[in-house]
Design a protein around this motif. Structure first.
Motif, short mmCIF file in Angstrom:
data_model
loop_
_atom_site.label_atom_id
_atom_site.label_comp_id
_atom_site.label_asym_id
_atom_site.label_seq_id
_atom_site.Cartn_x
_atom_site.Cartn_y
_atom_site.Cartn_z
N GLN A 37 26.44 16.96 -13.83
CA GLN A 37 25.39 17.94 -13.54
C GLN A 37 24.01 17.28 -13.57
N LYS B 121 23.48 15.41 -10.43
CA LYS B 121 23.14 16.30 -9.30
C LYS B 121 21.68 16.71 -9.36
N GLU B 122 21.19 16.98 -10.56
CA GLU B 122 19.81 17.45 -10.70
C GLU B 122 18.81 16.31 -10.54
#
Length: 141
Positions: free
Chosen positions: A17, A20-21
Motif C-alpha cells: 500500500q 502504491k501511495e
C-alpha cells in the motif's frame, strides 16, 4: 503460528500500500524496510529455538554431570606424573645409595612426604576452585 503469518501478511500488505501511495521511487526503501522486519522476526525465532535446544541439552547433561566421580583435572594429573618421575631420582639422592642406614631412610620419608603433600594440596586446591561460584554471574544473570 497463524498469528505470525497474519502479522507478516499485514506487514507485506502495508508495504504494498505504501508503494502504491508513494510511487516507484521509494520502492527500494520499502523493500529494505520490509526485509529488515522479516529478518528481525527470523532472528528472534532462531534465537528462541537455539535457547530451547541448549536448555534441553543442559537438562539432559546435568544429571550425568552430578553423578560423575571426581577426578584430577588436567593440571592435577600432570603434577602427579611429574612428581612420580622426579620421585625416582629424589629417592636415590635421599637414600644416598643405601650407605647411610637411618639417615637415608629419614631422607626417603621426608622426600616422599613432600611429594604426597604437594599432590594433596594441588587436589584440594582444584576441588575448592570447583566449588567456588562464578564471580561473573550473579543471581540476576
Amino acid at each position: 503460528m497463524d498469528t505470525r503469518q497474519d502479522e507478516l501478511r499485514r506487514d507485506l500488505d502495508a508495504a504494498l500500500q505504501a508503494r502504491k501511495e508513494l510511487g516507484k521511487e521509494y520502492e527500494p526503501e520499502l523493500v529494505d524496510s520490509f526485509l529488515r522486519r522479516l529478518d528481525a522476526r527470523l532472528d528472534a525465532r532462531l534465537d528462541a529455538r537455539v535457547e530451547r535446544r541448549v536448555a534441553e541439552q543442559l537438562d539432559d547433561y546435568a544429571p550425568a554431570r552430578r553423578h560423575r566421580p571426581r577426578r584430577f583435572g588436567r593440571s592435577g594429573s600432570r603434577l602427579a606424573m611429574v612428581s612420580l618421575v622426579l620421585g625416582i631420582p629424589l629417592t636415590a639422592i635421599a637414600t644416598d645409595g643405601g650407605t647411610n642406614g637411618f639417615t637415608g631412610f629419614m631422607g626417603l620419608v621426608v622426600c616422599w612426604t613432600g611429594i604426597v603433600g604437594v599432590n594433596v594440596a594441588a587436589a584440594y586446591g582444584d576441588r575448592r576452585q570447583e566449588r567456588r561460584p562464578d564471580p561473573a554471574r550473579g543471581e540476576w544473570d
